[in-house]
Design a protein around this motif. Sequence first.
Motif, short mmCIF file in Angstrom:
data_model
loop_
_atom_site.label_atom_id
_atom_site.label_comp_id
_atom_site.label_asym_id
_atom_site.label_seq_id
_atom_site.Cartn_x
_atom_site.Cartn_y
_atom_site.Cartn_z
N HIS A 28 -1.94 5.92 12.64
CA HIS A 28 -1.80 6.67 11.39
C HIS A 28 -0.83 5.94 10.47
CE1 HIS A 28 -3.96 10.18 12.89
NE2 HIS A 28 -3.26 10.09 14.00
N GLU A 29 -0.99 6.17 9.17
CA GLU A 29 -0.06 5.61 8.20
C GLU A 29 1.29 6.31 8.29
OE1 GLU A 29 -2.35 6.51 4.81
OE2 GLU A 29 -3.53 4.66 4.87
N SER B 150 4.88 -1.25 6.81
CA SER B 150 4.17 -2.49 7.09
C SER B 150 4.03 -2.68 8.60
CB SER B 150 4.93 -3.67 6.48
OG SER B 150 4.21 -4.88 6.67
N GLU B 151 2.93 -3.29 9.02
CA GLU B 151 2.60 -3.35 10.44
C GLU B 151 3.68 -4.03 11.29
OE1 GLU B 151 -0.36 -7.18 10.68
OE2 GLU B 151 -1.14 -5.37 9.75
N TYR C 26 -2.33 0.90 16.05
CA TYR C 26 -1.91 1.52 14.80
C TYR C 26 -2.84 2.69 14.53
CZ TYR C 26 0.57 -2.92 14.24
OH TYR C 26 1.38 -4.01 14.44
N HIS D 7 3.00 2.11 2.43
CA HIS D 7 3.18 2.62 3.79
C HIS D 7 3.98 1.62 4.62
CE1 HIS D 7 -0.87 4.34 2.52
NE2 HIS D 7 -0.05 5.37 2.54
N ASN E 181 0.81 -1.22 0.00
CA ASN E 181 0.00 0.00 0.00
C ASN E 181 0.84 1.26 0.00
OD1 ASN E 181 -2.55 -1.35 0.11
ND2 ASN E 181 -2.21 -1.73 2.30
#
Length: 317
Positions: free
Chosen positions: A72-73, A28-29, A70, A26, A24
Amino acid sequence: MTGTTAGGLPLFQQTVRDDWIDYNGHLSEAYYVLVFGFATDALMDAAGLDAAYRGRTGCSLYTVEAHVRYLHEVARGSELTVRTTVLGVDDRKLHLLHEMFAGAPSGSAVATEELFALHVDQAAGGAAPLPDVSREYFAGLLAPAPPWAATGSARCGRAGRTTGTAGAPPRPRPCPCHVPPPTGPPHRSGAILEGARIFTTHRGEGTMTDTKGHHIEVRQGTEHVRVTVGGRLLADSRHPLLLQETGYPVRYYLPPEDVRTDLLTPSETHTFCPFKGTASYWSLPDGPEDIAWAYPQPRTAVAEIKDHFCFYEVDAD
Protein backbone atom coordinates in the motif's frame (compact mmCIF):
# COMPACT_ATOMS: atom_id res chain seq x y z
CA MET A 1 11.25 4.38 19.14
CA THR A 2 10.79 0.72 20.05
CA GLY A 3 8.38 -1.34 22.11
CA THR A 4 6.64 -4.72 22.14
CA THR A 5 3.22 -6.14 21.39
CA ALA A 6 1.09 -7.78 24.05
CA GLY A 7 2.58 -11.08 22.85
CA GLY A 8 6.13 -9.81 23.25
CA LEU A 9 6.97 -9.27 19.56
CA PRO A 10 9.31 -6.31 18.98
CA LEU A 11 7.88 -3.10 17.55
CA PHE A 12 9.78 -0.29 15.88
CA GLN A 13 8.12 3.07 15.22
CA GLN A 14 9.18 5.76 12.77
CA THR A 15 7.57 8.94 11.40
CA VAL A 16 7.80 9.37 7.62
CA ARG A 17 10.04 12.36 6.89
CA ASP A 18 9.33 14.96 4.21
CA ASP A 19 12.54 14.16 2.32
CA TRP A 20 11.46 10.52 1.98
CA ILE A 21 8.51 11.46 -0.26
CA ASP A 22 8.81 10.78 -4.00
CA TYR A 23 7.40 12.66 -6.99
CA ASN A 24 4.07 10.83 -6.59
CA GLY A 25 3.60 12.26 -3.13
CA HIS A 26 4.16 8.95 -1.33
CA LEU A 27 6.95 7.22 0.58
CA SER A 28 9.71 6.33 -1.92
CA GLU A 29 10.43 2.62 -2.23
CA ALA A 30 14.00 2.84 -0.92
CA TYR A 31 12.80 4.25 2.39
CA TYR A 32 10.58 1.27 3.11
CA VAL A 33 13.80 -0.75 3.14
CA LEU A 34 15.55 1.90 5.25
CA VAL A 35 12.83 1.67 7.91
CA PHE A 36 13.02 -2.12 7.83
CA GLY A 37 16.77 -1.74 8.36
CA PHE A 38 16.13 0.44 11.41
CA ALA A 39 13.83 -2.30 12.75
CA THR A 40 16.59 -4.87 12.28
CA ASP A 41 19.00 -2.60 14.15
CA ALA A 42 16.52 -2.28 17.03
CA LEU A 43 16.15 -6.06 17.16
CA MET A 44 19.93 -6.47 17.25
CA ASP A 45 20.15 -4.05 20.16
CA ALA A 46 17.46 -5.97 22.05
CA ALA A 47 19.31 -9.25 21.41
CA GLY A 48 22.61 -7.90 22.75
CA LEU A 49 24.19 -7.40 19.32
CA ASP A 50 24.42 -3.65 19.86
CA ALA A 51 27.21 -1.18 19.07
CA ALA A 52 29.14 -2.13 22.20
CA TYR A 53 29.03 -5.80 21.23
CA ARG A 54 30.12 -5.04 17.66
CA GLY A 55 32.99 -2.88 18.87
CA ARG A 56 34.13 -5.47 21.42
CA THR A 57 33.93 -8.57 19.21
CA GLY A 58 34.13 -7.34 15.62
CA CYS A 59 31.03 -9.43 14.89
CA SER A 60 27.74 -8.29 13.40
CA LEU A 61 24.69 -9.44 11.46
CA TYR A 62 24.93 -9.26 7.66
CA THR A 63 21.77 -9.38 5.54
CA VAL A 64 22.50 -11.71 2.62
CA GLU A 65 19.02 -12.08 1.11
CA ALA A 66 15.80 -10.08 1.36
CA HIS A 67 12.34 -10.16 -0.19
CA VAL A 68 10.20 -7.00 0.01
CA ARG A 69 6.49 -6.69 -0.80
CA TYR A 70 5.09 -3.20 -1.40
CA LEU A 71 1.40 -3.51 -0.58
CA HIS A 72 0.00 0.00 0.00
CA GLU A 73 1.04 3.61 -0.49
CA VAL A 74 2.29 5.53 2.55
CA ALA A 75 1.55 9.24 2.93
CA ARG A 76 3.76 12.07 4.16
CA GLY A 77 3.94 12.25 7.96
CA SER A 78 2.54 8.74 8.54
CA GLU A 79 3.43 7.06 11.81
CA LEU A 80 4.90 3.70 10.82
CA THR A 81 5.06 0.66 13.08
CA VAL A 82 7.17 -2.39 12.19
CA ARG A 83 6.38 -5.70 13.89
CA THR A 84 9.15 -8.29 13.78
CA THR A 85 8.84 -12.07 13.94
CA VAL A 86 11.61 -14.67 13.93
CA LEU A 87 10.88 -17.49 11.48
CA GLY A 88 14.07 -19.45 12.08
CA VAL A 89 17.38 -19.37 13.94
CA ASP A 90 20.39 -21.63 14.33
CA ASP A 91 24.02 -21.24 15.37
CA ARG A 92 24.89 -18.65 12.72
CA LYS A 93 21.74 -17.89 10.74
CA LEU A 94 18.63 -15.81 11.33
CA HIS A 95 15.41 -15.72 9.31
CA LEU A 96 13.27 -12.64 10.04
CA LEU A 97 9.94 -11.25 8.98
CA HIS A 98 9.17 -7.52 9.27
CA GLU A 99 5.59 -6.27 8.79
CA MET A 100 5.07 -2.52 8.36
CA PHE A 101 1.82 -0.78 9.34
CA ALA A 102 0.62 2.79 9.04
CA GLY A 103 -0.38 3.35 12.65
CA ALA A 104 -1.08 0.51 15.07
CA PRO A 105 0.12 -2.99 14.11
CA SER A 106 -3.28 -4.32 13.12
CA GLY A 107 -5.23 -4.82 9.94
CA SER A 108 -3.38 -4.90 6.61
CA ALA A 109 0.35 -4.26 6.41
CA VAL A 110 1.57 -1.60 3.99
CA ALA A 111 4.75 -3.58 3.29
CA THR A 112 6.63 -6.67 4.43
CA GLU A 113 10.26 -7.73 4.34
CA GLU A 114 11.48 -11.27 4.79
CA LEU A 115 15.22 -11.53 5.22
CA PHE A 116 18.02 -13.96 5.89
CA ALA A 117 21.03 -12.81 7.93
CA LEU A 118 24.35 -14.32 8.94
CA HIS A 119 26.31 -13.59 12.08
CA VAL A 120 29.72 -12.64 10.67
CA ASP A 121 33.17 -12.26 12.23
CA GLN A 122 34.42 -9.29 10.25
CA ALA A 123 38.09 -9.91 11.00
CA ALA A 124 37.92 -13.57 9.96
CA GLY A 125 35.69 -12.76 7.00
CA GLY A 126 33.25 -15.60 7.65
CA ALA A 127 30.18 -16.71 9.59
CA ALA A 128 30.59 -17.15 13.34
CA PRO A 129 28.35 -18.65 16.07
CA LEU A 130 25.81 -16.32 17.64
CA PRO A 131 26.24 -15.65 21.38
CA ASP A 132 24.08 -18.02 23.41
CA VAL A 133 22.09 -15.19 24.96
CA SER A 134 21.27 -13.71 21.53
CA ARG A 135 20.30 -17.04 20.04
CA GLU A 136 18.03 -17.75 23.02
CA TYR A 137 16.43 -14.32 22.63
CA PHE A 138 15.69 -14.97 18.95
CA ALA A 139 14.41 -18.46 19.73
CA GLY A 140 11.94 -16.92 22.17
CA LEU A 141 10.41 -14.95 19.27
CA LEU A 142 9.91 -17.94 16.94
CA ALA A 143 6.48 -18.05 15.33
CA PRO A 144 4.86 -19.86 12.39
CA ALA A 145 5.39 -18.33 8.97
CA PRO A 146 2.29 -16.85 7.29
CA PRO A 147 1.20 -18.56 4.05
CA TRP A 148 2.85 -15.99 1.81
CA ALA A 149 6.23 -16.09 3.58
CA ALA A 150 9.33 -18.19 2.92
CA THR A 151 9.34 -17.12 -0.73
CA GLY A 152 12.58 -15.14 -0.93
CA SER A 153 14.87 -15.83 1.98
CA ALA A 154 17.21 -18.62 2.82
CA ARG A 155 16.45 -21.14 5.48
CA CYS A 156 17.85 -21.73 8.94
CA GLY A 157 18.25 -24.86 10.97
CA ARG A 158 20.92 -27.54 10.98
CA ALA A 159 18.91 -30.70 10.40
CA GLY A 160 18.44 -30.71 6.64
CA ARG A 161 19.05 -26.96 6.62
CA THR A 162 15.39 -26.05 6.92
CA THR A 163 13.66 -23.13 8.53
CA GLY A 164 12.62 -23.83 12.09
CA THR A 165 9.23 -22.43 13.09
CA ALA A 166 7.16 -22.83 16.21
CA GLY A 167 4.10 -25.03 15.78
CA ALA A 168 4.78 -25.82 12.13
CA PRO A 169 6.87 -28.37 10.23
CA PRO A 170 10.19 -27.22 8.73
CA ARG A 171 9.88 -25.41 5.43
CA PRO A 172 12.38 -25.87 2.59
CA ARG A 173 14.02 -22.79 1.25
CA PRO A 174 13.00 -21.77 -2.27
CA CYS A 175 15.53 -20.54 -4.79
CA PRO A 176 16.50 -16.87 -4.41
CA CYS A 177 13.94 -14.46 -5.95
CA HIS A 178 11.45 -17.29 -6.43
CA VAL A 179 7.76 -17.24 -5.67
CA PRO A 180 5.11 -19.90 -6.33
CA PRO A 181 4.16 -20.03 -10.02
CA PRO A 182 1.40 -17.54 -10.89
CA THR A 183 -2.11 -18.97 -11.12
CA GLY A 184 -3.89 -15.82 -12.32
CA PRO A 185 -3.27 -12.26 -13.44
CA PRO A 186 -0.06 -10.88 -11.87
CA HIS A 187 -0.35 -8.30 -9.13
CA ARG A 188 1.08 -4.84 -9.74
CA SER A 189 4.74 -5.60 -8.99
CA GLY A 190 4.52 -8.86 -10.94
CA ALA A 191 3.08 -7.02 -13.93
CA ILE A 192 6.01 -4.62 -13.89
CA LEU A 193 8.48 -7.49 -13.82
CA GLU A 194 6.69 -9.43 -16.53
CA GLY A 195 6.37 -6.36 -18.72
CA ALA A 196 9.98 -5.19 -18.39
CA ARG A 197 12.16 -5.58 -21.44
CA ILE A 198 15.11 -7.91 -21.03
CA PHE A 199 18.21 -6.86 -22.91
CA THR A 200 20.62 -9.65 -23.85
CA THR A 201 24.18 -9.18 -24.98
CA HIS A 202 26.92 -11.70 -25.57
CA ARG A 203 30.26 -11.06 -23.91
CA GLY A 204 32.83 -13.73 -24.59
CA GLU A 205 31.28 -17.07 -23.65
CA GLY A 206 28.72 -15.54 -21.33
CA THR A 207 25.24 -14.09 -21.58
CA MET A 208 24.27 -10.92 -19.76
CA THR A 209 20.71 -9.73 -19.15
CA ASP A 210 19.51 -6.48 -17.63
CA THR A 211 16.01 -5.37 -16.72
CA LYS A 212 15.00 -2.39 -14.61
CA GLY A 213 18.30 -2.49 -12.73
CA HIS A 214 18.24 -6.28 -12.29
CA HIS A 215 21.33 -7.92 -13.79
CA ILE A 216 21.98 -11.59 -14.60
CA GLU A 217 25.15 -12.91 -16.20
CA VAL A 218 25.77 -16.53 -17.21
CA ARG A 219 29.25 -17.66 -18.15
CA GLN A 220 31.16 -20.89 -18.55
CA GLY A 221 33.27 -21.72 -15.51
CA THR A 222 36.33 -23.88 -15.04
CA GLU A 223 35.96 -24.49 -11.31
CA HIS A 224 35.84 -28.02 -9.95
CA VAL A 225 32.45 -28.26 -8.22
CA ARG A 226 31.46 -31.11 -5.92
CA VAL A 227 28.22 -31.64 -4.01
CA THR A 228 28.21 -34.02 -1.04
CA VAL A 229 25.24 -34.63 1.26
CA GLY A 230 25.46 -37.02 4.18
CA GLY A 231 28.67 -38.50 2.80
CA ARG A 232 27.10 -39.20 -0.61
CA LEU A 233 28.61 -37.60 -3.69
CA LEU A 234 25.71 -36.14 -5.68
CA ALA A 235 27.61 -34.15 -8.28
CA ASP A 236 31.16 -33.77 -9.58
CA SER A 237 31.70 -31.29 -12.40
CA ARG A 238 34.48 -29.34 -14.06
CA HIS A 239 32.10 -27.66 -16.49
CA PRO A 240 29.78 -25.52 -14.35
CA LEU A 241 27.82 -22.57 -15.64
CA LEU A 242 28.22 -19.62 -13.27
CA LEU A 243 25.13 -17.46 -12.82
CA GLN A 244 25.59 -14.09 -11.15
CA GLU A 245 22.36 -12.28 -10.27
CA THR A 246 21.84 -8.91 -8.65
CA GLY A 247 21.69 -9.26 -4.88
CA TYR A 248 22.71 -12.94 -4.73
CA PRO A 249 25.91 -14.98 -4.56
CA VAL A 250 27.20 -16.83 -7.61
CA ARG A 251 25.23 -20.01 -8.32
CA TYR A 252 26.77 -23.04 -10.03
CA TYR A 253 24.54 -24.77 -12.60
CA LEU A 254 25.87 -28.25 -13.35
CA PRO A 255 25.34 -30.33 -16.51
CA PRO A 256 22.95 -33.24 -15.88
CA GLU A 257 25.59 -35.76 -16.94
CA ASP A 258 27.72 -34.62 -13.95
CA VAL A 259 24.88 -35.14 -11.45
CA ARG A 260 23.83 -38.44 -9.83
CA THR A 261 20.23 -38.03 -10.91
CA ASP A 262 19.65 -41.69 -10.01
CA LEU A 263 19.97 -40.66 -6.35
CA LEU A 264 17.45 -37.81 -6.64
CA THR A 265 13.66 -37.87 -6.65
CA PRO A 266 11.54 -35.19 -8.39
CA SER A 267 9.71 -33.01 -5.89
CA GLU A 268 6.22 -31.53 -6.14
CA THR A 269 7.74 -28.10 -5.49
CA HIS A 270 7.79 -25.59 -8.35
CA THR A 271 8.67 -21.91 -8.05
CA PHE A 272 8.61 -19.01 -10.45
CA CYS A 273 11.30 -16.42 -11.11
CA PRO A 274 10.31 -13.55 -13.43
CA PHE A 275 13.84 -13.46 -14.83
CA LYS A 276 14.64 -17.15 -15.27
CA GLY A 277 11.31 -18.97 -15.48
CA THR A 278 9.73 -21.85 -13.56
CA ALA A 279 12.02 -24.13 -11.56
CA SER A 280 11.49 -27.79 -10.72
CA TYR A 281 13.02 -29.29 -7.57
CA TRP A 282 14.63 -32.59 -6.54
CA SER A 283 15.05 -34.25 -3.14
CA LEU A 284 16.85 -37.21 -1.63
CA PRO A 285 14.36 -40.01 -0.89
CA ASP A 286 15.41 -40.07 2.77
CA GLY A 287 15.85 -36.28 3.00
CA PRO A 288 16.65 -33.48 2.90
CA GLU A 289 13.95 -32.22 0.57
CA ASP A 290 14.29 -29.75 -2.31
CA ILE A 291 18.09 -29.68 -2.28
CA ALA A 292 18.43 -28.95 -6.00
CA TRP A 293 16.52 -27.20 -8.75
CA ALA A 294 16.66 -26.82 -12.51
CA TYR A 295 14.86 -24.93 -15.27
CA PRO A 296 13.37 -27.31 -17.86
CA GLN A 297 12.14 -24.35 -19.92
CA PRO A 298 14.16 -21.26 -18.89
CA ARG A 299 13.58 -17.83 -20.34
CA THR A 300 15.40 -17.19 -23.61
CA ALA A 301 17.81 -14.76 -21.95
CA VAL A 302 19.26 -17.56 -19.78
CA ALA A 303 18.70 -20.48 -22.15
CA GLU A 304 22.14 -21.93 -21.36
CA ILE A 305 21.02 -23.14 -17.92
CA LYS A 306 18.30 -25.40 -19.37
CA ASP A 307 18.20 -28.72 -17.44
CA HIS A 308 21.34 -27.82 -15.46
CA PHE A 309 21.16 -28.64 -11.75
CA CYS A 310 21.83 -26.08 -9.04
CA PHE A 311 22.38 -27.03 -5.39
CA TYR A 312 22.09 -24.83 -2.32
CA GLU A 313 25.55 -25.68 -1.02
CA VAL A 314 28.57 -26.76 -3.06
CA ASP A 315 32.33 -27.05 -2.74
CA ALA A 316 34.11 -25.23 -5.55
CA ASP A 317 37.80 -24.72 -6.24
